[in-house]
Design a protein around this motif. Structure first.
Motif, short mmCIF file in Angstrom:
data_model
loop_
_atom_site.label_atom_id
_atom_site.label_comp_id
_atom_site.label_asym_id
_atom_site.label_seq_id
_atom_site.Cartn_x
_atom_site.Cartn_y
_atom_site.Cartn_z
N TYR A 85 0.83 -1.20 0.00
CA TYR A 85 0.00 0.00 0.00
C TYR A 85 0.87 1.26 0.00
O TYR A 85 1.89 1.33 0.68
CB TYR A 85 -0.90 0.02 1.23
CG TYR A 85 -1.98 -1.04 1.26
CD1 TYR A 85 -2.50 -1.59 0.09
CD2 TYR A 85 -2.50 -1.49 2.47
CE1 TYR A 85 -3.50 -2.54 0.13
CE2 TYR A 85 -3.50 -2.45 2.52
CZ TYR A 85 -4.00 -2.98 1.35
OH TYR A 85 -4.99 -3.92 1.39
N ARG A 86 0.43 2.28 -0.73
CA ARG A 86 1.19 3.52 -0.84
C ARG A 86 0.59 4.66 -0.02
O ARG A 86 1.26 5.67 0.22
CB ARG A 86 1.30 3.93 -2.31
CG ARG A 86 2.13 2.96 -3.15
CD ARG A 86 1.92 3.17 -4.63
NE ARG A 86 0.56 2.78 -5.03
CZ ARG A 86 0.09 2.88 -6.26
NH1 ARG A 86 0.84 3.38 -7.22
NH2 ARG A 86 -1.14 2.49 -6.56
N SER A 87 -0.64 4.52 0.38
CA SER A 87 -1.30 5.58 1.15
C SER A 87 -0.61 5.75 2.50
O SER A 87 -0.13 4.78 3.09
CB SER A 87 -2.77 5.23 1.37
OG SER A 87 -3.42 4.99 0.14
N LYS A 88 -0.63 6.97 3.00
CA LYS A 88 -0.02 7.27 4.29
C LYS A 88 -1.04 7.70 5.34
O LYS A 88 -0.68 8.15 6.43
CB LYS A 88 1.05 8.36 4.13
CG LYS A 88 2.17 7.99 3.17
CD LYS A 88 2.90 6.72 3.60
CE LYS A 88 3.75 6.92 4.84
NZ LYS A 88 4.51 5.70 5.19
N HIS A 89 -2.32 7.56 5.00
CA HIS A 89 -3.40 7.88 5.94
C HIS A 89 -4.18 6.60 6.22
O HIS A 89 -4.57 5.89 5.29
CB HIS A 89 -4.32 8.95 5.35
CG HIS A 89 -5.40 9.40 6.27
ND1 HIS A 89 -5.15 10.07 7.45
CD2 HIS A 89 -6.76 9.28 6.18
CE1 HIS A 89 -6.31 10.35 8.04
NE2 HIS A 89 -7.29 9.88 7.29
N VAL A 90 -4.41 6.31 7.50
CA VAL A 90 -5.12 5.09 7.88
C VAL A 90 -6.42 5.46 8.59
O VAL A 90 -6.42 6.24 9.55
CB VAL A 90 -4.26 4.20 8.80
CG1 VAL A 90 -5.05 2.97 9.25
CG2 VAL A 90 -2.97 3.79 8.10
N HIS A 112 5.60 4.77 12.05
CA HIS A 112 6.02 4.40 10.70
C HIS A 112 5.54 5.42 9.66
O HIS A 112 5.47 5.12 8.46
CB HIS A 112 5.51 3.00 10.35
CG HIS A 112 6.25 1.92 11.06
ND1 HIS A 112 5.96 1.55 12.37
CD2 HIS A 112 7.29 1.12 10.67
CE1 HIS A 112 6.77 0.57 12.73
NE2 HIS A 112 7.59 0.31 11.73
N GLY A 113 5.21 6.62 10.11
CA GLY A 113 4.93 7.71 9.19
C GLY A 113 3.51 7.84 8.71
O GLY A 113 3.24 8.62 7.78
N PHE A 114 2.58 7.11 9.32
CA PHE A 114 1.18 7.20 8.91
C PHE A 114 0.43 8.21 9.78
O PHE A 114 0.72 8.36 10.97
CB PHE A 114 0.49 5.83 9.03
CG PHE A 114 1.04 4.79 8.12
CD1 PHE A 114 0.60 4.66 6.82
CD2 PHE A 114 2.03 3.91 8.56
CE1 PHE A 114 1.11 3.69 5.97
CE2 PHE A 114 2.56 2.94 7.73
CZ PHE A 114 2.10 2.83 6.43
N SER A 115 -0.56 8.87 9.19
CA SER A 115 -1.55 9.61 9.98
C SER A 115 -2.73 8.68 10.22
O SER A 115 -2.95 7.72 9.47
CB SER A 115 -2.00 10.87 9.24
OG SER A 115 -2.54 10.55 7.97
#
Length: 224
Positions: A85-90, A112-115
């Motif tokens: 997955y490339r998205s950075k928002h969960v 790990h850099g996700f919002s």
């Protein structure tokens, strides 16, 4: 270590609220006793132990089922990497995600850099880090008998309230009077089922009260 019961795990575009249009990873948790009659994820309500499956089968789902897999916070991060997955928002949704203590999961994702964002009915205490975006879609007078908590309303970054008629607007107004939100909280009205009368009412009310309109973009463009 907390294990989370996961019904769905997929990547798409967030279609509602402040994050509309944002590439997002959705984690749908199993379990919800609130009992909304118009719920479109009733397959997530019950937790049946004999319906636990491996996470690979969750990723392979092509239809909605009440089957779920159990993952720790670190395993969730690892499977995001494995899926590419490339998205950075969960977006953590349900079911009712606030039935779980989500601090461990959100902390692991943040590291790990996700919002992170949760979507909750507001009927359970919200346990997330301060940086997690909280969407409360207050479920008022539902069959399960759960009350919307004042603490959940106060924690909300946005309120997202589905409406079809004037009484739905009035119930939100009453709730905001008895359980006020914090300064700066965004308030969205969301027309139920994209019906023309509901959309007209939502637009007129948003104009009158300086609220915002959420139109479920994903349904208009035909994606999950």
């Amino acid at each position: 270590m907390t294990n989370y019961k996961i019904n769905e795990f997929f990547e798409t575009i967030q279609g509602e609220g402040q994050y509309t249009g944002t590439a997002s990873i959705f984690i749908r948790l199993q379990g919800c006793p609130v009992g909304c009659s118009w719920c479109d994820t009733k397959h997530t309500w019950e937790v049946e132990n004999d319906l636990q499956i491996p996470i690979q089968q969750v990723f392979a789902k092509t239809v909605e089922t009440p089957q779920w897999a159990s993952l720790s916070a670190n395993e969730i991060v690892e499977h995001i990497k494995l899926q590419g997955y490339r998205s950075k928002h969960v977006v953590i949704t349900g079911g009712e995600p606030a039935m779980y203590n989500l601090i461990e999961m959100c902390d692991a994702l943040h590291a790990h850099g996700f919002s992170t964002q949760i979507e909750t009915s507001g009927t359970f205490e919200i346990k997330v880090p301060a940086k997690t975006w909280v969407t409360v879609s207050p479920k008022i007078n539902m069959a399960g008998g759960y009350k919307v908590l004042a603490s959940s309303m106060a924690r909300a970054n946005e309120i997202k309230h589905p409406i079809a008629r004037q009484s739905h607007v009035e119930e939100l107004e009453e709730l905001l009077n008895t359980a006020p939100v914090s300064e700066g909280t965004l308030i969205y009205l969301q027309p139920i089922s994209q019906k023309i009368p509901a959309t007209k009412l939502a637009i007129e009310t948003c104009m009158e009260k300086n609220w915002r309109l959420s139109i479920q973009v994903h349904k208009y463009i035909g994606i999950a």
